[in-house]
Write an enzyme that holds these catalytic residues in place. Structure first.
Site, PDB file in Angstrom:
ATOM      1  N   PHE A   1      41.948  15.079 -17.140  1.00 31.00           N
ATOM      2  CA  PHE A   1      42.938  15.402 -18.237  1.00 31.00           C
ATOM      3  C   PHE A   1      44.084  14.227 -18.421  1.00 31.00           C
ATOM      4  O   PHE A   1      44.519  13.806 -17.396  1.00 31.00           O
ATOM      5  CB  PHE A   1      43.718  16.557 -17.887  1.00 31.00           C
TER       6      PHE A   1
ATOM      7  N   LYS B   1      55.819  11.495 -17.643  1.00 31.05           N
ATOM      8  CA  LYS B   1      56.521  12.589 -17.109  1.00 31.05           C
ATOM      9  C   LYS B   1      57.827  12.228 -16.396  1.00 31.05           C
ATOM     10  O   LYS B   1      58.860  12.208 -17.023  1.00 31.05           O
ATOM     11  CB  LYS B   1      55.582  13.576 -16.114  1.00 31.05           C
TER      12      LYS B   1
ATOM     13  N   ASP C   1      45.664   7.044 -13.416  1.00 26.70           N
ATOM     14  CA  ASP C   1      46.431   7.941 -14.060  1.00 26.70           C
ATOM     15  C   ASP C   1      47.692   8.658 -13.341  1.00 26.70           C
ATOM     16  O   ASP C   1      47.149   9.597 -12.808  1.00 26.70           O
ATOM     17  CB  ASP C   1      45.682   8.745 -15.137  1.00 26.70           C
TER      18      ASP C   1
HETATM   19  C1  LIG Z   1      50.368  14.930 -18.951  1.00 24.99           C
HETATM   20  C2  LIG Z   1      49.316  14.024 -18.584  1.00 24.99           C
HETATM   21  C3  LIG Z   1      49.158  13.263 -19.476  1.00 24.99           C
HETATM   22  C4  LIG Z   1      49.563  13.213 -20.822  1.00 24.99           C
HETATM   23  O1  LIG Z   1      50.975  13.122 -21.003  1.00 24.99           O
HETATM   24  P1  LIG Z   1      51.804  13.510 -22.364  1.00 24.99           P
HETATM   25  O2  LIG Z   1      53.229  13.145 -22.082  1.00 24.99           O
HETATM   26  O3  LIG Z   1      51.495  15.005 -22.324  1.00 24.99           O
HETATM   27  O4  LIG Z   1      51.113  12.536 -23.430  1.00 24.99           O
HETATM   28  C5  LIG Z   1      48.136  12.307 -19.109  1.00 24.99           C
HETATM   29  N1  LIG Z   1      47.845  12.401 -17.884  1.00 24.99           N
HETATM   30  C6  LIG Z   1      47.915  13.225 -16.826  1.00 24.99           C
HETATM   31  C7  LIG Z   1      47.295  13.042 -15.606  1.00 24.99           C
HETATM   32  C8  LIG Z   1      48.853  14.167 -17.204  1.00 24.99           C
HETATM   33  O5  LIG Z   1      49.127  15.197 -16.432  1.00 24.99           O
END
Ligand SMILES: *Cc1c(COP(=O)(O)O)cnc(C)c1O
Length: 404
Positions: free
Chosen positions: A142, A256, A227
């Site tokens: 994700f 985040k 990520d």
């Molecule tokens: C939440 C998340 C994203 C995307 O972030 P957004 O601010 O919602 O675009 C990307 N990678 C990971 C691992 C995430 O948990």
């Protein structure tokens, strides 16, 4: 739910695109680990807005920084310098040991920016023939919701009927270093991966995986892009999840909790020449690096460190995990987690995780199911031992029931 609350829910359903299916609670206030609904009921937040509110709701120091900055200057665009950006760069680089920073807004934008950067690096530094760059990603990843990203998702719900998608991505199983080795070609520019797969249900790779991944990437001149949008900034009990294996990514993505939940702030961090390939006019964002975002992120990083939240995540995460493991319930298939990134996986026969989350709501806990059978638990990193114990009592009460 009171009449006014039912009204709000109905109005949302009437006017809003139905791309979410929220639990039936309407929140109107938050403080630390707690949130309150419009009827005044209090809940322990075990989702933390998917880890964006790691510093706790409405942290007073981040709030003060935001208000102070909002009174002075909010947005200039990058056509001009602003007096917060340099300080944000300096502080995030010092915190994470990075050399270059690219500020963006959402997590997905950070991922997109990293993809653009590693491709450019591939063509201009590694010497990959134009248009041939390959990026390896993992099954059940994700990384966000943009077209570029959903194109390499393996979740049918995420990608069905959104194509056609961009080429250039290769999917391998998560946690399998041999699969990475086999997938790398001379045109591979990067391996993009989550240290722990969050949305997939808090999937932790085998010990030693990232050590091998690091070696393979180095040996093949492939950029390791981690990520850490969800795992970073203390969530797993270390500043960055990569530290659990003592490795360093070439490119790290944060988002985040970078703003403590006040404002969308994300960043691409790199410790080599990747971001150096971007020249004026080749990438940008109207809001990226704006002074309000920078001031908020600076405060969010500061309180994380000054208030010992990373150490607390390690300590309370261990307490929470041990407590969950002690619950004797035949609904539970597995309990797993690192720091305060935890999950309870239910036996498929125990019924949908959603039912358990709704029952937890009745006990004053907000948690979110992910996929059919997993309850994820990720409270703010400011949670205390007493609050962990309070939550555990309620999890035990619900998990020993059967909602099948
Ligand atoms: C939440 C998340 C994203 C995307 O972030 P957004 O601010 O919602 O675009 C990307 N990678 C990971 C691992 C995430 O948990």
């Amino acid at each position: 739910m009171s009449a006014s609350v039912i009204d709000l829910v109905a109005t949302e359903a009437r006017f809003g695109a139905h791309n979410y299916e929220p639990i039936g609670v309407v929140l109107s206030r938050g403080e630390g680990v707690w949130v309150w609904d419009t009827d005044g009921n209090r809940y322990l937040d075990c989702l933390s807005a998917y880890s964006a509110v790691s510093q706790g709701h409405c942290h007073p120091k981040i709030l003060a920084a935001m208000v102070e900055q909002a009174h002075r200057l909010t947005l200039t665009s990058r056509a001009f310098h602003n007096d917060q950006l340099a300080l944000f760069y300096e502080e995030i680089a010092a915190l994470t040991g990075s050399h270059k920073v690219l500020p963006m807004n959402s997590g997905a934008e950070a991922v997109e920016s990293a993809i653009k950067s590693v491709r450019k690096w591939g063509y201009e530094v590694k010497g990959v023939p134009d248009g041939q760059a390959e990026i390896i990603v993992c099954a059940n990843n994700f990384h966000g919701r943009t077209l570029g990203i959903v194109g390499f998702s393996t979740d049918p719900e995420t990608r069905t009927h959104f194509g056609p998608f961009a080429p250039g991505f290769k999917v391998i199983p998560f946690g399998d270093a041999a699969a990475l080795k086999a997938a790398i070609t001379p045109n591979t520019v990067a391996f993009l991966v989550e240290p722990i797969q969050g949305e997939a249900g808090v999937v932790i790779p085998p010990a030693g995986y990232f050590t091998e991944v690091r070696q393979l990437c180095t040996a093949n001149n492939v950029m390791l892009v981690l990520d850490e949008i969800q795992t970073g900034l203390g969530r797993t009990g270390k500043l960055l999840a990569e530290q659990h294996e003592g490795i360093e990514a070439d490119v790290t993505l944060l988002g985040k909790a970078l703003s403590g939940g006040f404002y969308p702030v994300s960043a691409v961090l790199s410790n080599n020449e990747v971001l150096g390939t971007l020249r004026p006019g080749q990438h940008g964002s109207t809001f990226g690096g704006n002074p309000l975002a920078c001031a908020v992120a600076r405060a969010a990083m500061r309180v994380l460190v000054e208030e010992g939240m990373i150490e607390n995540a390690a300590k309370q995460g261990a307490r929470f995990l041990d407590g969950l493991k002690d619950i004797r319930a035949n609904t539970i298939r597995e309990v797993r987690g690192r720091g305060l990134m935890l999950a309870v996986e239910l036996h498929p026969e125990a019924g949908r995780a959603r039912r358990y989350c709704e029952a937890l709501q009745g006990k004053g806990i907000l948690a979110k199911d992910t996929h059919e059978h997993t309850i994820r638990i990720a409270p703010p990193l400011v949670i205390t031992s007493d609050q962990v114990d309070w939550a555990l009592e309620r999890f035990a009460a619900i998990l020993t029931q059967d909602f099948s």
